[in-house]
Scaffold this motif. Structure first.
Motif, PDB file in Angstrom:
ATOM      1  N   ILE A  55       0.782  -1.302   0.154  1.00 51.02           N
ATOM      2  CA  ILE A  55       0.174  -0.042  -0.175  1.00 51.02           C
ATOM      3  C   ILE A  55       0.946   1.253  -0.022  1.00 51.02           C
ATOM      4  O   ILE A  55       0.836   2.261  -0.906  1.00 51.02           O
TER       5      ILE A  55
ATOM      6  N   THR B  51       2.914   1.351  -3.585  1.00 50.36           N
ATOM      7  CA  THR B  51       2.067   1.793  -4.814  1.00 50.36           C
ATOM      8  C   THR B  51       1.336   3.138  -4.695  1.00 50.36           C
ATOM      9  O   THR B  51       1.299   3.882  -5.621  1.00 50.36           O
ATOM     10  N   THR B  52       1.166   3.848  -3.343  1.00 49.09           N
ATOM     11  CA  THR B  52       0.803   5.121  -3.057  1.00 49.09           C
ATOM     12  C   THR B  52       1.897   6.086  -3.565  1.00 49.09           C
ATOM     13  O   THR B  52       1.421   6.945  -4.243  1.00 49.09           O
TER      14      THR B  52
ATOM     15  N   ARG C 168       1.882   6.100  -7.298  1.00 47.12           N
ATOM     16  CA  ARG C 168       0.896   6.910  -8.150  1.00 47.12           C
ATOM     17  C   ARG C 168       0.845   8.372  -7.828  1.00 47.12           C
ATOM     18  O   ARG C 168       0.700   8.946  -8.758  1.00 47.12           O
ATOM     19  N   LYS C 169       1.787   8.612  -6.667  1.00 49.01           N
ATOM     20  CA  LYS C 169       1.699  10.089  -6.579  1.00 49.01           C
ATOM     21  C   LYS C 169       2.826  10.826  -7.285  1.00 49.01           C
ATOM     22  O   LYS C 169       2.730  12.104  -7.536  1.00 49.01           O
TER      23      LYS C 169
ATOM     24  N   THR D 137       0.219   1.432 -12.705  1.00 50.66           N
ATOM     25  CA  THR D 137      -0.265   2.596 -11.555  1.00 50.66           C
ATOM     26  C   THR D 137      -1.461   3.463 -12.197  1.00 50.66           C
ATOM     27  O   THR D 137      -1.940   4.211 -11.645  1.00 50.66           O
TER      28      THR D 137
ATOM     29  N   GLU E 241      -4.997   4.682 -12.826  1.00 48.03           N
ATOM     30  CA  GLU E 241      -6.269   4.483 -11.795  1.00 48.03           C
ATOM     31  C   GLU E 241      -7.089   3.391 -12.403  1.00 48.03           C
ATOM     32  O   GLU E 241      -7.665   2.859 -11.669  1.00 48.03           O
TER      33      GLU E 241
ATOM     34  N   ASP F 210      -7.863   0.403   3.402  1.00 48.03           N
ATOM     35  CA  ASP F 210      -7.091   0.807   2.164  1.00 48.03           C
ATOM     36  C   ASP F 210      -7.426   0.282   0.958  1.00 48.03           C
ATOM     37  O   ASP F 210      -7.043   0.714  -0.271  1.00 48.03           O
TER      38      ASP F 210
END
Length: 544
Positions: A102, A105-106, A109-110, A127, A129, A501
């Motif tokens: 989590i 990968t967060t 993506r950011k 990644t 959406e 999450d």
């Protein structure tokens, strides 16, 4: 597969390589040298500029993400926009835990950073959406890796327990002692062992408290084994260690990552590889004194202090104005009729909008969290497992087809080498020249070695193909894992947050009406039709 240049043009993208040692370094493909070579080759194939190679010499088999400085550096470089890509051999070299999945990968993506695996059998990380199927498959893979780590942990602990049951030393440091690998004994360290004797004497015969002992030792200039000041907790750990009376204790609790220790059958026996400094009777008297002097008696429970943890923080929205709702906790004071005061702690989600709302702008956080979990339990029970299995299989088919193509190429090479060997054998039969015979013999030997090496590569590819196969049992086990959410009341806050999450995209609250959006919307690509209930919006009314 060269796709980077097509997307980003001529400018080379920056990449960092992450190499991590395997705890069970059983073959060449798990070695640091092999991983490094393959990652460099992959970066060159993808036309990436290598800015740094980070090697984690220490195995991460039982380490959290914040205990891995190498991975922490990668995350910092991604956040600071110093790299565009991360290259590693396999995903298991990067992360093997759902919690870390989590976090990682967060950040991906950011920051927009990408991950490239040198092992062609690894499923790429997408990644985007909308690619929820890829996210689901990676969660399944990470869960599988996490299960393997648990099995590895069990094997290691079983080996240690077996040695401990035989009365063997299996590790541990003790103030005043050092393990001698030649004599196979814990030998006393002059000066340091005298401090330990002083601690026992001051506590048992002089009536000092652990705090007084720590202060006295610090004033006299004594230091711990790590050359630091003594603290009361340091003194307590020494007084509670049974090694000082000649007994070796091990295995009474089994540690679990990010969880409380679990009681286990341990070993407590007299050993001959340590010279005691106190008697067993003296040690027992010290333990009884510690219990009698303790304000909180050993074995009694701590006062429960509520945690202000908001599980839906960042994903709960007001259904009237659309603003994000924020968690807030505090204590309300009420006056009873008899004039006495009563305190009550509250946890609420608030909408900070100043506009008037037809419904209350706040909602009890614990009540909402409870209802969300109840709703998730209902939704997970309605999963269409067959449809989900078919979609997952089609995704993995792309990976396996590439490996089959690679295998076919190797088989073609073998045929060419075998034809060359046949031609050389014909030449051998047609000559009696000793020099030529020696030359042909060397060439035949070289070709056979090359054939065997190629066959080893084919066996490796076949092994990778088996690894990317997804069986119905694999999916059932993963869904059963998710299904454990039914026992959410037994979860700690961290585990509850993990489920939220993974499963919840957004929660919209309008008074007592709640709309929940689940992740992993799975659609049939050919017809763009909804095929399974893994992801969908559902509504419910809060049960107070």
């Amino acid at each position: 597969m060269k796709f980077l240049m097509d997307i980003y043009g001529d400018e080379k993208k920056r990449a960092a390589l992450l190499i991590r040692r395997s705890l069970e370094d059983r073959n060449e493909k798990e070695s640091i040298e092999f991983q490094k070579e393959m990652c460099i080759q992959k970066a060159e194939n993808e036309d990436l500029k290598i800015v740094e190679i980070i090697v984690e010499e220490k195995s991460a088999y039982n380490l959290r993400i914040d205990q891995r400085p190498g991975l922490q550096k990668i995350l910092d470089m991604m956040t600071d926009n110093e790299i565009d890509y991360v290259v590693c051999w396999q995903k298991s070299r990067l992360i093997r835990d759902l919690d870390d999945e989590i976090i990682f990968t967060t950040v991906l993506r950011k920051t927009g950073c990408q991950v490239v695996f040198a092992d062609p059998s690894e499923l790429p990380i997408d990644t985007q959406e909308e690619n929820d199927v890829n996210r689901l498959l990676h969660l399944i893979k990470t869960w599988s890796d996490q299960t393997e780590v648990a099995k590895l942990r069990t094997r290691v602990k079983q080996h240690l327990r077996t040695r401990a049951s035989l009365g063997n030393y299996i590790g541990g440091t003790y103030t005043g002692y050092v393990w001698n690998t030649h004599t196979k004994k814990l030998e006393q360290i002059p000066g340091e062992i005298d401090v330990v004797k002083k601690i026992f004497h001051m506590y048992l015969y002089n009536g000092y408290s652990v705090k007084q002992i720590a202060n006295q030792l610090n004033e006299e200039g004594f230091r711990t084994k790590k050359q630091k000041k003594f603290w009361p907790s340091t003194v307590v750990s020494i007084l509670q260690s049974k090694i000082y009376c000649g007994y070796y204790r091990w295995g009474f609790t089994t540690s679990k990552r990010r969880a409380a220790p679990v009681r286990a059958d341990g070993y407590d026996q007299k050993v001959d590889w340590v010279e005691p400094i106190v008697t067993l009777d003296e040690w027992n008297r010290v333990q009884n004194l510690m219990i009698s002097r303790s304000a909180k008696k050993r074995g009694s429970s701590n006062r429960k202090i509520p945690k202000s943890s908001f599980l839906l923080s960042g994903i709960v929205f007001c259904g009237v104005c659309g603003n994000k709702m924020h968690g807030r906790n505090g204590t309300s004071v009420y006056k009873r009729k008899d004039g006495t005061e009563k305190q009550s702690e509250y946890f609420r989600y608030f909408c900070n909008s100043t506009d008037p709302h037809p419904v209350p702008k706040r909602i009890d956080a614990k009540m909402l969290d409870q209802n969300i979990f109840l709703a998730l339990v209902r939704e997970i029970k309605t999963l269409d497992r067959e449809a989900l299995f078919d979609i997952a299989k089609s995704e993995l088919l792309n990976v396996s087809s590439g490996l089959l193509s690679e295998k076919k190429g190797y088989e073609t090479k073998i045929k060419k080498h075998m034809l060359a060997v046949e031609n050389l054998l014909v030449n051998v039969e047609s000559t009696t020249d000793s020099d030529l015979l020696s030359l042909y013999g060397d060439r035949i030997k070289t070709k056979k070695n090359e054939i065997e090496a190629i066959r080893e590569d084919i066996r490796s590819i076949e092994s990778r193909i088996k690894k990317v196969e997804l069986t119905q049992n694999d999916l059932d086990e993963f869904l059963n894992f998710i299904g454990t959410i039914e026992s959410y009341e037994e979860f700690n806050q961290e585990k509850r947050k993990l489920y939220i999450d993974n499963l919840v995209e957004a929660v919209v609250v309008t008074g007592e009406d709640v709309k929940v959006t689940l992740k992993w919307d799975l659609f049939d690509e050919s017809s763009n039709e909804f095929v399974t209930s893994v992801n969908r919006d559902f509504k419910f009314i809060i049960n107070k």
